[in-house]
Enzyme design. Structure first.
Site, PDB file in Angstrom:
ATOM      1  N   TYR A 241       1.026  13.727   1.092  1.00 21.03           N
ATOM      2  CA  TYR A 241       0.246  14.466   2.843  1.00 21.03           C
ATOM      3  C   TYR A 241       0.464  15.458   2.635  1.00 21.03           C
ATOM      4  O   TYR A 241       1.654  16.713   3.924  1.00 21.03           O
ATOM      5  CB  TYR A 241       1.462  13.649   3.624  1.00 21.03           C
ATOM      6  CG  TYR A 241       1.184  11.940   3.708  1.00 21.03           C
ATOM      7  CD1 TYR A 241      -0.098  11.936   4.042  1.00 21.03           C
ATOM      8  CD2 TYR A 241       2.378  11.523   3.327  1.00 21.03           C
ATOM      9  CE1 TYR A 241      -0.396  10.262   3.545  1.00 21.03           C
ATOM     10  CE2 TYR A 241       1.968   9.920   3.576  1.00 21.03           C
ATOM     11  CZ  TYR A 241       1.408   9.537   4.082  1.00 21.03           C
ATOM     12  OH  TYR A 241       1.065   8.120   3.231  1.00 21.03           O
TER      13      TYR A 241
ATOM     14  N   GLU B 142       0.954  -1.148  -0.384  1.00 20.00           N
ATOM     15  CA  GLU B 142       0.127  -0.312  -0.157  1.00 20.00           C
ATOM     16  C   GLU B 142       1.226   1.115  -0.115  1.00 20.00           C
ATOM     17  O   GLU B 142       0.686   2.247   1.062  1.00 20.00           O
ATOM     18  CB  GLU B 142      -0.789   0.112   0.907  1.00 20.00           C
ATOM     19  CG  GLU B 142      -2.131  -0.958   1.541  1.00 20.00           C
ATOM     20  CD  GLU B 142      -2.978  -1.238   2.519  1.00 20.00           C
ATOM     21  OE1 GLU B 142      -3.822  -1.454   2.792  1.00 20.00           O
ATOM     22  OE2 GLU B 142      -1.693  -0.880   3.505  1.00 20.00           O
ATOM     23  N   PRO B 143       1.547   1.861  -1.059  1.00 17.81           N
ATOM     24  CA  PRO B 143       2.686   2.439  -1.710  1.00 17.81           C
ATOM     25  C   PRO B 143       1.422   3.641  -1.234  1.00 17.81           C
ATOM     26  O   PRO B 143       0.253   4.121  -2.084  1.00 17.81           O
ATOM     27  CB  PRO B 143       3.503   2.671  -2.398  1.00 17.81           C
ATOM     28  CG  PRO B 143       2.414   1.403  -3.185  1.00 17.81           C
ATOM     29  CD  PRO B 143       1.899   0.493  -2.307  1.00 17.81           C
ATOM     30  N   GLY B 144       1.892   5.204  -0.269  1.00 21.84           N
ATOM     31  CA  GLY B 144       1.756   6.796  -0.593  1.00 21.84           C
ATOM     32  C   GLY B 144       2.037   7.500  -0.821  1.00 21.84           C
ATOM     33  O   GLY B 144       2.502   7.564  -2.318  1.00 21.84           O
TER      34      GLY B 144
ATOM     35  N   CYS C 118      -0.671  33.769  12.113  1.00 21.58           N
ATOM     36  CA  CYS C 118      -0.911  33.647  13.166  1.00 21.58           C
ATOM     37  C   CYS C 118       0.142  33.261  13.901  1.00 21.58           C
ATOM     38  O   CYS C 118      -0.636  32.324  15.038  1.00 21.58           O
ATOM     39  CB  CYS C 118      -1.923  34.950  13.759  1.00 21.58           C
ATOM     40  SG  CYS C 118      -1.194  35.758  14.784  1.00 21.58           S
TER      41      CYS C 118
HETATM   42  N1  LLP Z   1      -1.381   1.678   4.671  1.00 21.27           N
HETATM   43  C1  LLP Z   1      -1.774   1.588   5.758  1.00 21.27           C
HETATM   44  C2  LLP Z   1      -2.015   0.876   6.999  1.00 21.27           C
HETATM   45  C3  LLP Z   1      -1.239   3.107   6.522  1.00 21.27           C
HETATM   46  O1  LLP Z   1      -1.731   3.782   7.745  1.00 21.27           O
HETATM   47  C4  LLP Z   1      -0.458   4.218   6.091  1.00 21.27           C
HETATM   48  C5  LLP Z   1      -0.350   5.401   6.274  1.00 21.27           C
HETATM   49  C6  LLP Z   1       0.141   3.952   4.004  1.00 21.27           C
HETATM   50  C7  LLP Z   1      -0.127   2.628   3.612  1.00 21.27           C
HETATM   51  C8  LLP Z   1       0.939   4.364   3.554  1.00 21.27           C
HETATM   52  O2  LLP Z   1       1.777   5.102   3.827  1.00 21.27           O
HETATM   53  P1  LLP Z   1       3.274   5.637   3.137  1.00 21.27           P
HETATM   54  O3  LLP Z   1       3.462   4.566   2.167  1.00 21.27           O
HETATM   55  O4  LLP Z   1       2.726   6.697   2.710  1.00 21.27           O
HETATM   56  O5  LLP Z   1       4.456   5.623   4.243  1.00 21.27           O
HETATM   57  N2  LLP Z   1       1.116  11.959   7.181  1.00 21.27           N
HETATM   58  C9  LLP Z   1       2.339  11.766   7.912  1.00 21.27           C
HETATM   59  C10 LLP Z   1       2.211  10.400   7.016  1.00 21.27           C
HETATM   60  C11 LLP Z   1       1.456   9.034   7.710  1.00 21.27           C
HETATM   61  C12 LLP Z   1       1.304   7.878   7.791  1.00 21.27           C
HETATM   62  C13 LLP Z   1       0.227   6.974   7.839  1.00 21.27           C
HETATM   63  N3  LLP Z   1      -0.432   5.839   7.307  1.00 21.27           N
HETATM   64  C14 LLP Z   1       3.325  12.507   6.798  1.00 21.27           C
HETATM   65  O6  LLP Z   1       2.900  13.108   6.184  1.00 21.27           O
HETATM   66  O7  LLP Z   1       4.338  11.978   6.902  1.00 21.27           O
END
Ligand code: LLP
Length: 431
Positions: A390, A290-292, A361
């Site tokens: 993000y 699940e890459p984001g 502010c």
């Molecule tokens: N799957 C699950 C269940 C997750 O909780 C997350 C991220 C992902 C996949 C995706 O992870 P990634 O590949 O993007 O690292 N707002 C924070 C990041 C929070 C990530 C939460 N979960 C930031 O700006 O660094």
């Protein structure tokens, strides 16, 4: 340059995905987020091809849409033929509105309401990733009343510390997410799921954290999950078909951080996973990731116009821009590092150390500290790199600042993805 989609043109200006960043700032106004379409497609294909090559049909990436959610990204995900991970009905709704087939959606969240459950079932969500027993029982109750069955994965906490920022660690035993193997609750919820007539258990999910550069937390998590799968099979006769190892691979935000080759990382992970699966006598399940961040972060750049430049004699200098924590709260939240460039004078010598701040502010409204750029003047265009993940997704209207416009850039050509928020947009809910 930090990534290969960046450059400097003959006018000494920053280019992004083949376009002059300053011209785009003039055309659309600032703050402005640019998205490199081809970079996202390339990132997706690397994951997709590597998963298929290493694990075969049935193993594919799901875009973790919490990193960047708007209709255009789901159209792209649909064209690329990948699945999605949603963490809310809002994300599911947006995907559906974009024509994304929700049978390829995996629905996360540690507190799905009854309304969330009903929406997801009625809209044909592919699988729930069930977090806890309360949710499981609520889902069973709804399914029984609707006379439907639903595929699910169970979210399991493997008990791993991936050494990243504490706010983005999610796989430790005391995490708010999932059921821990260590406490026996993972086994309990598995037995419960297997006993419920309308629940179809397809397998297990875990996610260790985010912005991780080492492969060990992933292979360690996979090892623990494979052992759990083998244990469950021995105890209950149930064999999981799917193992979803979550997201979390890191992205290079600044020089000094590695630029991971995701395909190579997946191949390395696969080698270890296969070895361990055969060592413990566990049939290899389909592997989902699940890459984001790693699909969209390096495909984004945010442009700002410099307003005031202030040096506090004997102390420090501030460069104030027309955005800030409302469009990028990540420094305020995590002290997240970013590379900052002066897009309008990208070829000039960087010799002005400053903090780049927004116009809220609030003293914590900082985009980055100790930045070294050519000394800017009012009207210069400043770029913060690697803002595709993000940033827009976490943007707010704090201090009633409208959200920026988002523009696709593809081989030098631009088109609007999200229009700039207006003051009317911000007041439209108010009676
Ligand atoms: N799957 C699950 C269940 C997750 O909780 C997350 C991220 C992902 C996949 C995706 O992870 P990634 O590949 O993007 O690292 N707002 C924070 C990041 C929070 C990530 C939460 N979960 C930031 O700006 O660094």
């Amino acid at each position: 340059m930090l990534h290969e989609n960046l450059g400097i043109n003959e006018k000494g200006r920053l280019t992004f995905a083949g376009a002059d960043a300053v011209l785009l700032a003039e055309k659309y106004g600032t703050p402005l987020m640019l998205l490199d379409e081809e970079r996202i497609r390339r990132n997706i294909r690397r994951y997709k091809e590597a998963l298929l090559e290493c694990f075969g049909e049935g193993s594919f990436p799901l875009f973790a849409s919490k990193a960047l959610c708007f209709k255009g990204i789901y159209r792209l995900a649909k064209e690329e033929g990948i699945g999605m991970d949603a963490v809310s009905v809002g994300e599911l709704y947006t995907a559906k509105a974009a024509g994304f087939d929700l049978s390829k959606a995996y629905f996360h969240g540690n507190n799905k309401t009854d309304a969330d459950i009903a929406y997801a079932v009625e809209n044909g969500v592919g699988a729930f990733v069930v977090d806890n027993a309360d949710e499981l029982l609520a889902l069973e109750k709804y399914l029984a009343s609707a006379d439907k069955k639903q595929d699910i994965l169970l979210r399991i906490t493997p008990g791993i510390d991936p050494h990243t920022h504490k706010a983005i660690v999610t796989g430790s035993v005391d995490s708010k997410f999932g059921s821990a193997i260590e406490t026996g609750q993972a086994e309990e919820i598995t037995r419960l799921a297997l006993s419920l007539p309308h629940i179809v258990l397809k397998g297990f999910h875990c996610h260790v954290g985010s912005q991780i550069f080492d492969i060990e937390p992933f292979t360690e998590a996979a090892d623990i999950m494979l052992r759990f799968i083998a244990y469950v099979a021995a105890e209950t006769g149930y064999t999981a078909e799917v193992l979803n190892l979550g997201g979390g691979l890191g992205v290079k935000y600044v020089e000094g951080q590695p630029e991971l080759d995701y395909a190579a990382v997946i191949r390395d992970m696969a080698a270890v996973i296969k070895l361990r699966a055969s060592a413990i006598g566990c049939a290899l399940p389909h592997i989902l990731l699940e890459p984001g961040r790693s699909l969209v972060a390096d495909a984004g750049v945010t442009l700002y116009t410099v307003g005031s430049v202030k040096t506090i004699k004997g102390y420090k200098s501030y460069v104030s821009v027309d955005g800030g924590m409302p469009d990028n709260p990540r420094y305020a939240l995590y002290e997240a590092p970013y590379t900052v460039l002066l897009a309008s004078k990208a070829a000039e010598k960087a010799d002005f150390i400053c903090s780049v701040v927004g116009r809220c502010c609030e003293s914590g409204d900082i985009l980055q500290e100790n930045v070294d750029i050519p000394k800017p003047v009012r009207g210069d265009i400043l770029a913060v790199l690697c803002t595709g993940a993000y940033n827009y997704a976490m943007a707010s209207n704090y201090n009633r600042i409208p959200r920026p416009a988002v523009v696709w850039v593809k081989e030098g050509a631009d088109r609007l993805a999200i229009r700039r928020e207006s003051f009317e947009d911000m007041t439209r809910l108010e009676v």
